[in-house]
Design an enzyme around this catalytic site. Structure first.
Site, PDB file in Angstrom:
ATOM      1  N   LYS A   1       6.510 -38.262 -32.642  1.00 33.86           N
ATOM      2  CA  LYS A   1       5.273 -38.209 -33.317  1.00 33.86           C
ATOM      3  C   LYS A   1       5.751 -38.920 -34.827  1.00 33.86           C
ATOM      4  O   LYS A   1       6.864 -38.865 -35.381  1.00 33.86           O
ATOM      5  CB  LYS A   1       4.675 -37.077 -33.762  1.00 33.86           C
ATOM      6  CG  LYS A   1       3.334 -36.971 -34.008  1.00 33.86           C
ATOM      7  CD  LYS A   1       2.439 -37.263 -32.619  1.00 33.86           C
ATOM      8  CE  LYS A   1       0.787 -37.156 -32.929  1.00 33.86           C
ATOM      9  NZ  LYS A   1       0.118 -36.863 -31.548  1.00 33.86           N
TER      10      LYS A   1
HETATM   11  N1  GLU Z   1      -1.397 -39.167 -29.771  1.00 37.18           N
HETATM   12  C1  GLU Z   1      -2.017 -39.062 -28.389  1.00 37.18           C
HETATM   13  C2  GLU Z   1      -1.556 -37.510 -28.260  1.00 37.18           C
HETATM   14  O1  GLU Z   1      -1.440 -36.526 -29.139  1.00 37.18           O
HETATM   15  C3  GLU Z   1      -1.417 -39.821 -27.437  1.00 37.18           C
HETATM   16  C4  GLU Z   1      -0.037 -39.950 -27.418  1.00 37.18           C
HETATM   17  C5  GLU Z   1       0.524 -41.148 -26.545  1.00 37.18           C
HETATM   18  O2  GLU Z   1      -0.145 -41.687 -25.821  1.00 37.18           O
HETATM   19  O3  GLU Z   1       1.936 -41.294 -26.749  1.00 37.18           O
HETATM   20  O4  GLU Z   1      -1.338 -36.850 -27.075  1.00 37.18           O
END
Ligand code: GLU
Length: 427
Positions: free
Chosen positions: A117
């Site tokens: 993240k």
């Molecule tokens: N930000 C989204 C989540 O928290 C998607 C993450 C992604 O597609 O890599 O799942």
């Protein structure tokens, strides 16, 4: 200091999402087979965390600095995968928690990724478009050492979108000297994005809600839905429920909390917001106090905003039959315990909102093969993966008498730790 003393940046003073995640790991530990337990410690600390300075020359010539982060929580099952968030409250410990939930989420739906993240502590609403672009490009360059289609693949999260992903992909590609579409997902369709990605998280919320509703005998047509957050996730979920005949009885966002027992039309609400209206001024609905939202008479509550919204204080008043977590980490451990006690079914984030990363996976596969699927194929595959994941979690929950969250962690941690154990410790 013993070898298992936590480093200072992981100390209990960092209450909040990371602490929530750690207590979720504590709950799962007794349910992991003894041979894998020595590896649990690896889940309690991120593999690598990068803090970067992001200087930005503003349109007026002034130079300002923002703090940016990218965390790889775990890469035992594949490259790091997870979104990038722009928000004034972003901290390292929040990004650590979000990266850890990505590890769990990716393993719950069994896509071949680890968890990552990123984020910048910034209020993007205060930046012009050219400033947003320059900040995104500088951030991408600063975290470049971690990125790559087989290393770490960012995606949108709060306040980031297809345009931000296009800038990230372009910055990475220019530095590599070749166009590498697979380095990010959630891109525009014209740049290797996938059909169905925009609605995927909301659609996954709907699919898991349907599966859970079937278990408790709740009919989706006519069901009363309350949604917190009317962004990427909440708006899509509200629309898909509405199309299936549910009634959107309440919406809460920063612009207000509205209630309408006969149902709010999410299409009209979106249009109202697009032309600059505030949620609280939506015609026909009643403006209520934000605190009243949690105790509204409804069937399904969908928190789709930020972490830590469902607390011990408001969990006691919940009247919904089930909570389907569109957001990451919306429920505190204390609230979880109360909801379990009160028999409110909680479909946890790591399962309910995994639709986004599932279609991100489809996008990445399509980019690699340069062969693109139809929206019907994507939605059908998404529904299948989400329903299978739900069934697997439901089965473990039933067998062991666990809440769905702990059951989802059991399913996921077993996969991650089995991979970790097979890989072994280097050197
Ligand atoms: N930000 C989204 C989540 O928290 C998607 C993450 C992604 O597609 O890599 O799942």
């Amino acid at each position: 200091m013993t070898e298992n003393t936590l480093p200072s940046y992981l100390s209990p003073e960092h209450l909040g999402p990371w602490q929530t995640y750690l207590s979720q790991i504590e709950a799962v530990a007794p349910h992991i087979e003894v041979s894998l337990r020595p590896w649990i410690e690896t889940l309690r600390r991120p593999k690598r965390s990068l803090i970067v300075d992001v200087p930005l020359r503003r349109d007026n010539g002034e130079i300002v600095h923002f703090e940016g982060y990218r965390v790889h929580h775990n890469t035992s099952r594949g490259p790091g995968k997870g979104g990038v968030r722009y928000h004034p409250d972003v901290t390292l410990s929040e990004v650590m928690a979000l990266s850890a939930w990505m590890t769990i989420k990716n393993a719950v739906v069994n896509v071949p990724y680890g968890g990552a993240k990123g984020g910048i502590r910034v209020d993007p609403k205060l930046l012009s478009m050219p400033e947003l672009e320059r900040m995104t490009r500088r951030y991408t360059s600063e975290i470049n050492i971690l990125l790559g289609p087989d290393k770490d693949i960012p995606a949108p999260d709060m306040n980031t979108n297809e345009q931000v992903m296009a800038w990230m992909m372009d910055t990475y590609s220019v530095n590599q000297g070749r166009t590498t579409t697979g380095v990010v997902t959630g891109k525009p369709i014209s740049l290797g994005g996938s059909l169905g990605r925009r609605d995927a998280t909301g659609r996954g919320v709907f699919v898991t809600a349907c599966a859970a509703a079937a278990k408790i005998g709740l009919a989706i047509p006519g069901a009363r839905i309350a949604v917190q957050g009317f962004g990427n996730v909440g708006e899509a979920a509200a629309r898909i429920f509405h199309d299936a005949g549910s009634h959107l009885v309440a919406v809460q966002d920063v612009g207000g909390t509205i209630y309408h027992p006969a149902g709010i039309d999410p299409y009209a609400l979106k249009q109202h917001l697009l032309v600059g209206g505030k949620i609280g001024e939506f015609p026909g609905a009643t403006l209520i106090a934000p605190s009243e939202f949690w105790s509204l008479d409804c069937d399904i509550l969908v928190p789709a905003a930020v972490e830590g919204q469902l607390t011990a204080d408001n969990a006691v008043g919940i009247r919904a039959q089930m909570i389907v977590e569109g957001a990451n980490g919306p429920t505190t451990p204390a609230a979880d315990a109360i909801l379990h006690e009160r028999n409110v079914l909680v479909v946890p984030d790591v399962l309910a909102n995994a639709g986004g990363v599932t279609v991100s996976y489809f996008e990445w596969v399509q980019d690699f093969s340069s062969f693109f699927w139809t929206e019907e194929e994507i939605n059908a595959r998404l529904a299948r993966i989400m329903s299978e994941a739900f069934d697997a979690v439901w089965e473990v929950a039933g067998e062991r008498g666990l809440p769905l969250r702990t059951a989802a962690f059991v399913v996921a941690c077993k996969r991650v730790l089995a991979a970790r154990a097979m890989r072994g410790l280097y050197p």
